[in-house]
Design an enzyme around this catalytic site. Structure first.
Site, mmCIF file in Angstrom:
data_model
loop_
_atom_site.group_PDB
_atom_site.id
_atom_site.type_symbol
_atom_site.label_atom_id
_atom_site.label_comp_id
_atom_site.label_asym_id
_atom_site.label_seq_id
_atom_site.Cartn_x
_atom_site.Cartn_y
_atom_site.Cartn_z
ATOM 1 N N ILE A 137 -5.494 71.486 55.992
ATOM 2 C CA ILE A 137 -4.487 71.459 57.065
ATOM 3 C C ILE A 137 -4.105 70.009 57.327
ATOM 4 O O ILE A 137 -4.980 69.138 57.442
ATOM 5 C CB ILE A 137 -5.057 72.097 58.359
ATOM 6 C CG1 ILE A 137 -5.521 73.543 58.094
ATOM 7 C CG2 ILE A 137 -4.037 72.061 59.496
ATOM 8 C CD1 ILE A 137 -4.443 74.500 57.644
ATOM 9 N N TYR A 169 -20.851 72.122 54.253
ATOM 10 C CA TYR A 169 -19.671 72.927 54.609
ATOM 11 C C TYR A 169 -19.551 74.140 53.684
ATOM 12 O O TYR A 169 -19.289 75.254 54.134
ATOM 13 C CB TYR A 169 -18.423 72.039 54.507
ATOM 14 C CG TYR A 169 -17.196 72.582 55.202
ATOM 15 C CD1 TYR A 169 -17.175 72.777 56.580
ATOM 16 C CD2 TYR A 169 -16.034 72.870 54.492
ATOM 17 C CE1 TYR A 169 -16.039 73.252 57.225
ATOM 18 C CE2 TYR A 169 -14.888 73.335 55.132
ATOM 19 C CZ TYR A 169 -14.896 73.531 56.499
ATOM 20 O OH TYR A 169 -13.769 73.995 57.133
ATOM 21 N N ALA A 206 -21.934 75.593 51.962
ATOM 22 C CA ALA A 206 -23.024 76.543 52.213
ATOM 23 C C ALA A 206 -22.738 77.344 53.486
ATOM 24 O O ALA A 206 -22.929 78.567 53.533
ATOM 25 C CB ALA A 206 -24.337 75.784 52.346
ATOM 26 N N LYS A 251 -19.743 77.876 55.079
ATOM 27 C CA LYS A 251 -18.564 78.762 55.006
ATOM 28 C C LYS A 251 -18.793 79.908 54.026
ATOM 29 O O LYS A 251 -18.359 81.041 54.271
ATOM 30 C CB LYS A 251 -17.323 77.951 54.640
ATOM 31 C CG LYS A 251 -16.896 76.951 55.730
ATOM 32 C CD LYS A 251 -16.622 77.602 57.079
ATOM 33 C CE LYS A 251 -15.940 76.663 58.061
ATOM 34 N NZ LYS A 251 -15.756 77.268 59.389
ATOM 35 N N SER A 295 -13.219 79.038 55.071
ATOM 36 C CA SER A 295 -12.490 77.964 54.378
ATOM 37 C C SER A 295 -12.400 78.300 52.898
ATOM 38 O O SER A 295 -13.243 79.032 52.368
ATOM 39 C CB SER A 295 -13.243 76.641 54.545
ATOM 40 O OG SER A 295 -12.787 75.681 53.622
HETATM 41 N N1 NAD Z 1 -8.669 71.493 59.637
HETATM 42 C C1 NAD Z 1 -8.795 71.986 58.415
HETATM 43 O O1 NAD Z 1 -8.266 71.428 57.429
HETATM 44 C C2 NAD Z 1 -9.576 73.241 58.174
HETATM 45 C C3 NAD Z 1 -9.526 73.834 56.904
HETATM 46 C C4 NAD Z 1 -10.250 74.984 56.666
HETATM 47 C C5 NAD Z 1 -10.997 75.545 57.684
HETATM 48 N N2 NAD Z 1 -11.036 74.954 58.904
HETATM 49 C C6 NAD Z 1 -11.844 75.599 59.949
HETATM 50 O O2 NAD Z 1 -11.022 75.874 61.066
HETATM 51 C C7 NAD Z 1 -11.813 75.836 62.258
HETATM 52 C C8 NAD Z 1 -11.152 74.916 63.275
HETATM 53 O O3 NAD Z 1 -11.068 73.612 62.702
HETATM 54 P P1 NAD Z 1 -10.174 72.468 63.342
HETATM 55 O O4 NAD Z 1 -9.741 71.610 62.223
HETATM 56 O O5 NAD Z 1 -9.182 73.052 64.260
HETATM 57 O O6 NAD Z 1 -11.291 71.669 64.165
HETATM 58 P P2 NAD Z 1 -11.106 70.742 65.464
HETATM 59 O O7 NAD Z 1 -12.211 69.741 65.403
HETATM 60 O O8 NAD Z 1 -9.710 70.257 65.611
HETATM 61 O O9 NAD Z 1 -11.387 71.746 66.666
HETATM 62 C C9 NAD Z 1 -12.654 72.295 66.863
HETATM 63 C C10 NAD Z 1 -12.817 72.728 68.312
HETATM 64 O O10 NAD Z 1 -14.160 73.201 68.473
HETATM 65 C C11 NAD Z 1 -14.633 72.726 69.712
HETATM 66 N N3 NAD Z 1 -16.100 72.670 69.697
HETATM 67 C C12 NAD Z 1 -16.888 71.773 69.053
HETATM 68 N N4 NAD Z 1 -18.167 72.026 69.331
HETATM 69 C C13 NAD Z 1 -18.208 73.112 70.146
HETATM 70 C C14 NAD Z 1 -19.246 73.833 70.775
HETATM 71 N N5 NAD Z 1 -20.532 73.499 70.627
HETATM 72 N N6 NAD Z 1 -18.919 74.911 71.536
HETATM 73 C C15 NAD Z 1 -17.608 75.252 71.729
HETATM 74 N N7 NAD Z 1 -16.573 74.586 71.169
HETATM 75 C C16 NAD Z 1 -16.878 73.525 70.383
HETATM 76 C C17 NAD Z 1 -14.027 71.322 69.854
HETATM 77 O O11 NAD Z 1 -14.058 70.856 71.198
HETATM 78 C C18 NAD Z 1 -12.629 71.563 69.332
HETATM 79 O O12 NAD Z 1 -11.726 71.955 70.353
HETATM 80 C C19 NAD Z 1 -13.209 75.392 61.840
HETATM 81 O O13 NAD Z 1 -14.031 76.527 61.710
HETATM 82 C C20 NAD Z 1 -12.965 74.724 60.504
HETATM 83 O O14 NAD Z 1 -14.088 74.764 59.663
HETATM 84 C C21 NAD Z 1 -10.339 73.813 59.183
#
Ligand code: NAD
Length: 248
Positions: free
Chosen positions: A192, A159, A161, A163, A136
Site C-alpha cells: 500500500i 511478518y 510467519a 500472516k 498479507s
Molecule cells: N500497509 C501495508 O502496506 C499493508 C500491506 C499488507 C497488509 N497490511 C496489514 O493491514 C493492517 C493495517 O496496516 P496499516 O498499514 O494500516 O497499519 P498502521 O500502522 O497504519 O495502523 C495500525 C493501527 O493499529 C493500531 N494499533 C497498534 N497497536 C495496537 C494495539 N495494541 N491495540 C489496538 N490497536 C493498535 C495503531 O494505533 C494504528 O491505528 C495490518 O494488519 C497490516 O499487517 C498492511
C-alpha cells in the site's frame, strides 16, 4: 437497503492507514463501525464509536466487548486489522533477536485468537456473524527482496510467519464455526502506498501487474463485501487484493 445496514462491526486499528478506510467504507454501506484502537482517548464515550482498547490485553478485550454488547445490543462483525509491533520491527533477518521475534508473534498473532474467542460468545447465540482477518500477500508467497534494492527497507521475517498463521487459522475457524453460521475470511492486501522511498515505489510498481502500489480504498470494499450478507456462502476464503502480485 445498504449492504451493511445497521450492522454493528468492530474494527481493530481503525485509526491507521488501512483501518480508517475500512471504518469509512462500512459507514458508507450503512454499518455502525466501532474503532478499537490505542490511539484514542481512554475516556471516549461509546457514542463516538471510538473506543480505547489494547488488543494485546485479553482482559481489556473481554471488558470492552461486554460494554459494546450491552450498549448496542449485538455484535455482527469483527475486522482484525490492528498492527501492533515492537520498536525494532523492520530489522534485517540477521539482526532479529529471539525476544523480538517472540514479542511480535505475541503482539500480532495471539490477539487474533483471543479476539475471535471473545467475539463468538456474542455471535454464536445469534447464529450469525462475519469475521475478516487482515493478512498479507507475504502470508501467501515469499518476498521478492529486489523491491528493496537501493533502499534500507526490508520485510520482517516474523511478518510471513504471523500472516501465514493468520490465513490458516482463518480456515480452522471457518470450519469450526460453520455449524453456527459464523463466517471467517481473510483479506490479504499487497503493498500500500504510504509515501515510501521513491526507489522502493518504482521497484514495486515495476513488478506488480497493475503497475501501482495499492491505496487503502482498494482494500476496504473487499472487507465490506465479506462482512455483508452478499458473501453469505463464503467462508474460509483468503481474498487477495494485490494488483496481481500473487498471480505472476
Ligand atoms: N500497509 C501495508 O502496506 C499493508 C500491506 C499488507 C497488509 N497490511 C496489514 O493491514 C493492517 C493495517 O496496516 P496499516 O498499514 O494500516 O497499519 P498502521 O500502522 O497504519 O495502523 C495500525 C493501527 O493499529 C493500531 N494499533 C497498534 N497497536 C495496537 C494495539 N495494541 N491495540 C489496538 N490497536 C493498535 C495503531 O494505533 C494504528 O491505528 C495490518 O494488519 C497490516 O499487517 C498492511
Amino acid at each position: 437497503m445498504k449492504q451493511l445496514e445497521n450492522k454493528v462491526i468492530l474494527v481493530t486499528g481503525g485509526s491507521g492507514l488501512i483501518g480508517k478506510s475500512i471504518v469509512e467504507d462500512i459507514q458508507n454501506h450503512g454499518g455502525i463501525a466501532l474503532n478499537l484502537d490505542i490511539n484514542i482517548a481512554k475516556d471516549a464515550s461509546l457514542d463516538t464509536h471510538q473506543i480505547y482498547c489494547d488488543i494485546t490485553d485479553s482482559k481489556a478485550i473481554e471488558s470492552c466487548f461486554k460494554k459494546i454488547h450491552s450498549h448496542f445490543g449485538r455484535i455482527d462483525g469483527l475486522v482484525n486489522n490492528a498492527y501492533p509491533r515492537t520498536k525494532d520491527w523492520g530489522n534485517k533477518f540477521e539482526d532479529v533477536t529471539p525476544e523480538s521475534w517472540a514479542k511480535n508473534v505475541e503482539m500480532q498473532l495471539n490477539p487474533t485468537f483471543f479476539l475471535i474467542q471473545e467475539v463468538v460468545k456474542y455471535m454464536v447465540p445469534n447464529r450469525r456473524g462475519a469475521i475478516v482477518n487482515i493478512a498479507s500477500i507475504y502470508g501467501v508467497v515469499g518476498n521478492d527482496f529486489t523491491v528493496y534494492d537501493g533502499t534500507n527497507m526490508t520485510s520482517p521475517a516474523a511478518y510471513s510467519a504471523i500472516k501465514g498463521g493468520i490465513i490458516n487459522f482463518t480456515k480452522y475457524m471457518a470450519s469450526y464455526l460453520g455449524k453456527d453460521n459464523v463466517r471467517v475470511n481473510c483479506v490479504s492486501p499487497g503493498g500500500i502506498f504510504d509515501n515510501q522511498n521513491p526507489i522502493f515505489v518504482a521497484n514495486f510498481e515495476h513488478q506488480v501487474p497493475l503497475s501501482r502500489l495499492g491505496q487503502p480504498e482498494d482494500i476496504s470494499p473487499a472487507v465490506s463485501f465479506l462482512l455483508s450478507d452478499g458473501a453469505g456462502y463464503i467462508t474460509g476464503h483468503n481474498l487477495l487484493v494485490d494488483g496481481g502480485w500473487t498471480a505472476v
